[in-house]
Design a protein around this motif. Structure first.
Motif, PDB file in Angstrom:
ATOM      1  N   GLY A  11      24.514  52.505  17.126  1.00 35.26           N
ATOM      2  CA  GLY A  11      23.015  52.794  17.480  1.00 35.26           C
ATOM      3  C   GLY A  11      22.374  51.837  18.176  1.00 35.26           C
ATOM      4  N   GLU A  12      22.711  50.379  18.153  1.00 38.53           N
ATOM      5  CA  GLU A  12      22.246  49.240  18.772  1.00 38.53           C
ATOM      6  C   GLU A  12      22.739  49.079  20.170  1.00 38.53           C
ATOM      7  OE1 GLU A  12      25.724  47.678  16.620  1.00 38.53           O
ATOM      8  OE2 GLU A  12      23.988  49.014  16.093  1.00 38.53           O
ATOM      9  N   MET A  13      23.559  49.959  20.657  1.00 36.78           N
ATOM     10  CA  MET A  13      24.204  49.971  21.878  1.00 36.78           C
ATOM     11  C   MET A  13      23.261  50.568  23.121  1.00 36.78           C
ATOM     12  SD  MET A  13      27.559  51.521  23.797  1.00 36.78           S
ATOM     13  CE  MET A  13      28.724  50.373  23.374  1.00 36.78           C
ATOM     14  N   THR A  14      23.104  49.632  24.114  1.00 33.93           N
ATOM     15  CA  THR A  14      22.130  50.230  25.221  1.00 33.93           C
ATOM     16  C   THR A  14      23.191  50.309  26.491  1.00 33.93           C
ATOM     17  OG1 THR A  14      20.213  48.913  24.364  1.00 33.93           O
ATOM     18  CG2 THR A  14      20.248  49.726  26.946  1.00 33.93           C
ATOM     19  N   PHE A  15      23.453  51.564  27.278  1.00 32.55           N
ATOM     20  CA  PHE A  15      24.137  51.793  28.058  1.00 32.55           C
ATOM     21  C   PHE A  15      23.445  51.369  29.500  1.00 32.55           C
ATOM     22  CE2 PHE A  15      26.516  54.889  30.797  1.00 32.55           C
ATOM     23  CZ  PHE A  15      27.705  54.217  30.814  1.00 32.55           C
ATOM     24  N   HIS A  16      23.907  50.576  30.392  1.00 36.38           N
ATOM     25  CA  HIS A  16      23.380  50.414  31.612  1.00 36.38           C
ATOM     26  C   HIS A  16      24.114  51.231  32.875  1.00 36.38           C
ATOM     27  CE1 HIS A  16      21.140  47.458  29.504  1.00 36.38           C
ATOM     28  NE2 HIS A  16      22.337  46.790  29.331  1.00 36.38           N
ATOM     29  N   GLY A  17      25.102  51.870  32.637  1.00 30.55           N
ATOM     30  CA  GLY A  17      25.570  52.739  33.651  1.00 30.55           C
ATOM     31  C   GLY A  17      27.374  52.399  33.747  1.00 30.55           C
ATOM     32  N   ALA A  18      28.021  53.040  34.423  1.00 29.76           N
ATOM     33  CA  ALA A  18      29.299  52.949  34.614  1.00 29.76           C
ATOM     34  C   ALA A  18      29.811  53.382  36.209  1.00 29.76           C
ATOM     35  CB  ALA A  18      30.048  53.953  33.683  1.00 29.76           C
ATOM     36  N   ARG A  19      30.811  52.692  36.611  1.00 34.70           N
ATOM     37  CA  ARG A  19      31.326  52.934  38.006  1.00 34.70           C
ATOM     38  C   ARG A  19      32.687  53.203  38.013  1.00 34.70           C
ATOM     39  NH1 ARG A  19      30.435  47.821  37.170  1.00 34.70           N
ATOM     40  NH2 ARG A  19      31.827  46.106  38.183  1.00 34.70           N
ATOM     41  N   GLU A  20      33.087  54.248  38.541  1.00 34.59           N
ATOM     42  CA  GLU A  20      34.434  54.530  38.600  1.00 34.59           C
ATOM     43  C   GLU A  20      35.159  53.493  39.775  1.00 34.59           C
ATOM     44  OE1 GLU A  20      37.672  57.877  39.587  1.00 34.59           O
ATOM     45  OE2 GLU A  20      35.603  58.469  39.535  1.00 34.59           O
ATOM     46  N   LEU A  21      36.291  53.033  39.225  1.00 35.40           N
ATOM     47  CA  LEU A  21      37.158  52.002  39.838  1.00 35.40           C
ATOM     48  C   LEU A  21      38.507  52.587  40.665  1.00 35.40           C
ATOM     49  CD1 LEU A  21      36.941  49.239  37.300  1.00 35.40           C
ATOM     50  CD2 LEU A  21      35.508  49.155  39.389  1.00 35.40           C
ATOM     51  N   SER A  22      38.824  51.964  41.445  1.00 36.55           N
ATOM     52  CA  SER A  22      40.072  52.318  42.090  1.00 36.55           C
ATOM     53  C   SER A  22      41.189  51.762  41.120  1.00 36.55           C
ATOM     54  CB  SER A  22      40.184  51.764  43.722  1.00 36.55           C
ATOM     55  OG  SER A  22      41.624  51.925  44.047  1.00 36.55           O
ATOM     56  N   LEU A  23      42.323  52.485  41.002  1.00 40.58           N
ATOM     57  CA  LEU A  23      43.544  52.131  40.392  1.00 40.58           C
ATOM     58  C   LEU A  23      44.283  50.961  41.261  1.00 40.58           C
ATOM     59  CD1 LEU A  23      44.670  54.981  38.464  1.00 40.58           C
ATOM     60  CD2 LEU A  23      43.645  53.203  37.282  1.00 40.58           C
ATOM     61  N   ASP A  24      44.140  51.119  42.497  1.00 49.84           N
ATOM     62  CA  ASP A  24      44.979  50.144  43.405  1.00 49.84           C
ATOM     63  C   ASP A  24      44.729  48.752  42.815  1.00 49.84           C
ATOM     64  OD1 ASP A  24      45.907  52.366  44.432  1.00 49.84           O
ATOM     65  OD2 ASP A  24      44.752  52.506  46.189  1.00 49.84           O
ATOM     66  N   GLY A  25      45.376  48.237  42.730  1.00 58.47           N
ATOM     67  CA  GLY A  25      45.418  46.563  42.253  1.00 58.47           C
ATOM     68  C   GLY A  25      44.844  46.450  41.280  1.00 58.47           C
ATOM     69  N   LEU A  26      44.109  47.198  40.345  1.00 61.49           N
ATOM     70  CA  LEU A  26      43.414  46.850  39.132  1.00 61.49           C
ATOM     71  C   LEU A  26      44.150  46.438  37.868  1.00 61.49           C
ATOM     72  CD1 LEU A  26      40.404  47.039  37.621  1.00 61.49           C
ATOM     73  CD2 LEU A  26      41.091  49.301  37.287  1.00 61.49           C
ATOM     74  N   LEU A  27      45.252  47.276  37.681  1.00 58.20           N
ATOM     75  CA  LEU A  27      46.169  47.225  36.287  1.00 58.20           C
ATOM     76  C   LEU A  27      46.939  45.907  36.402  1.00 58.20           C
ATOM     77  CD1 LEU A  27      47.069  50.669  35.967  1.00 58.20           C
ATOM     78  CD2 LEU A  27      44.973  49.585  34.960  1.00 58.20           C
ATOM     79  N   SER A  28      47.182  45.240  35.327  1.00 61.51           N
ATOM     80  CA  SER A  28      48.064  44.157  35.307  1.00 61.51           C
ATOM     81  C   SER A  28      49.556  44.981  35.439  1.00 61.51           C
ATOM     82  CB  SER A  28      47.901  43.383  33.902  1.00 61.51           C
ATOM     83  OG  SER A  28      48.287  44.660  32.850  1.00 61.51           O
ATOM     84  N   ASP A  29      50.338  44.048  35.562  1.00 59.02           N
ATOM     85  CA  ASP A  29      51.814  44.583  35.767  1.00 59.02           C
ATOM     86  C   ASP A  29      51.984  45.430  34.539  1.00 59.02           C
ATOM     87  OD1 ASP A  29      51.947  43.497  38.272  1.00 59.02           O
ATOM     88  OD2 ASP A  29      53.257  41.789  37.666  1.00 59.02           O
ATOM     89  N   ALA A  30      52.173  45.019  33.344  1.00 55.53           N
ATOM     90  CA  ALA A  30      52.337  45.618  31.987  1.00 55.53           C
ATOM     91  C   ALA A  30      51.426  46.894  32.018  1.00 55.53           C
ATOM     92  CB  ALA A  30      52.008  44.797  30.780  1.00 55.53           C
ATOM     93  N   ALA A  31      50.194  46.998  32.283  1.00 57.47           N
ATOM     94  CA  ALA A  31      49.585  48.151  32.182  1.00 57.47           C
ATOM     95  C   ALA A  31      50.084  49.277  33.155  1.00 57.47           C
ATOM     96  CB  ALA A  31      48.148  47.787  32.232  1.00 57.47           C
ATOM     97  N   ALA A  32      50.533  48.684  34.645  1.00 59.66           N
ATOM     98  CA  ALA A  32      50.861  49.694  35.521  1.00 59.66           C
ATOM     99  C   ALA A  32      52.141  49.977  35.064  1.00 59.66           C
ATOM    100  CB  ALA A  32      50.973  48.697  36.868  1.00 59.66           C
ATOM    101  N   GLN A  33      52.957  49.485  34.405  1.00 66.10           N
ATOM    102  CA  GLN A  33      54.171  49.903  33.763  1.00 66.10           C
ATOM    103  C   GLN A  33      54.073  51.046  32.958  1.00 66.10           C
ATOM    104  OE1 GLN A  33      56.581  46.575  32.794  1.00 66.10           O
ATOM    105  NE2 GLN A  33      56.815  45.796  34.940  1.00 66.10           N
ATOM    106  N   CYS A  34      52.898  50.755  32.020  1.00 69.76           N
ATOM    107  CA  CYS A  34      52.972  51.725  30.987  1.00 69.76           C
ATOM    108  C   CYS A  34      52.315  52.977  31.579  1.00 69.76           C
ATOM    109  CB  CYS A  34      51.920  51.149  29.937  1.00 69.76           C
ATOM    110  SG  CYS A  34      52.510  49.893  28.885  1.00 69.76           S
ATOM    111  N   LEU A  35      51.231  52.813  32.540  1.00 72.77           N
ATOM    112  CA  LEU A  35      50.936  54.026  33.176  1.00 72.77           C
ATOM    113  C   LEU A  35      51.972  54.875  33.886  1.00 72.77           C
ATOM    114  CD1 LEU A  35      48.257  55.863  33.727  1.00 72.77           C
ATOM    115  CD2 LEU A  35      47.962  54.545  35.649  1.00 72.77           C
ATOM    116  N   ALA A  36      52.700  54.312  34.433  1.00 77.21           N
ATOM    117  CA  ALA A  36      53.777  54.757  35.211  1.00 77.21           C
ATOM    118  C   ALA A  36      54.775  55.624  34.261  1.00 77.21           C
ATOM    119  CB  ALA A  36      54.788  53.807  36.090  1.00 77.21           C
ATOM    120  N   ARG A  37      55.262  55.035  33.139  1.00 73.45           N
ATOM    121  CA  ARG A  37      55.821  55.706  32.003  1.00 73.45           C
ATOM    122  C   ARG A  37      55.257  56.953  31.468  1.00 73.45           C
ATOM    123  NH1 ARG A  37      57.079  50.436  30.415  1.00 73.45           N
ATOM    124  NH2 ARG A  37      55.644  50.443  28.800  1.00 73.45           N
ATOM    125  N   TRP A  38      53.734  56.708  31.392  1.00 74.40           N
ATOM    126  CA  TRP A  38      52.801  57.888  30.813  1.00 74.40           C
ATOM    127  C   TRP A  38      52.935  59.027  31.801  1.00 74.40           C
ATOM    128  CZ3 TRP A  38      48.494  60.526  32.192  1.00 74.40           C
ATOM    129  CH2 TRP A  38      47.870  61.134  31.030  1.00 74.40           C
TER     130      TRP A  38
END
Length: 145
Positions: A11-38
């Motif tokens: 309830g005490e959260m104030t949301f200021h907005g969100a922006r979509e990000l490109s996945l290119d170059g965003l993920l750590s190597d470990a996260a990119a490997q998990c996403l590829a397996r998924w």
């Protein structure tokens, strides 16, 4: 999976907005490997949330009917990401998704007097009929390049 209740929101959260990000170059190597397996899992209708077992990367699953579960490591560690997903990014419900594209978001928010950014990976999965079955949501705050 449990049903989300409004008392789980921040309830005490104030949301200021969100922006979509490109996945290119965003993920750590470990996260990119998990996403590829998924992405290459045998059964596309299975959330396979366990494939995102990453260090310092809370995650959870939310179904098309609003039930949540598969919290890693636990529900309290997912309070902020779940609130952002439910109340702000998909406030009308996840069934409003028009495709099954994996997306990343940077969500700006404040809790009490602290400003922060939550980096979220949102991975939709289908039902057998091809509708939105649910989302796997992974916090990427510590899993970005």
């Amino acid at each position: 999976m449990s049903t989300f209740h409004s008392d789980n929101s921040l309830g005490e959260m104030t949301f200021h907005g969100a922006r979509e990000l490109s996945l290119d170059g965003l993920l750590s190597d470990a996260a990119a490997q998990c996403l590829a397996r998924w992405r290459h899992r045998e059964d596309a209708t299975d959330s396979a949330a366990e494939l995102f077992d990453l260090d310092k990367a809370p995650s959870f699953v939310i179904s098309y009917d609003g039930k949540s579960g598969h919290y890693r490591p636990d529900q309290p560690m997912n309070a902020v990401p779940e609130t952002i997903i439910r109340e702000f990014l998909y406030g009308d419900g996840i069934c409003s998704l028009t495709d099954m594209e994996v997306r990343a978001f940077a969500a700006d928010y404040s809790v009490i007097t602290e400003d922060a950014i939550e980096y979220l990976l949102v991975c939709p999965f289908p039902t057998e009929a091809g509708n939105v079955g649910g989302l796997v949501v992974v916090c990427l705050n510590h899993q970005r390049k």
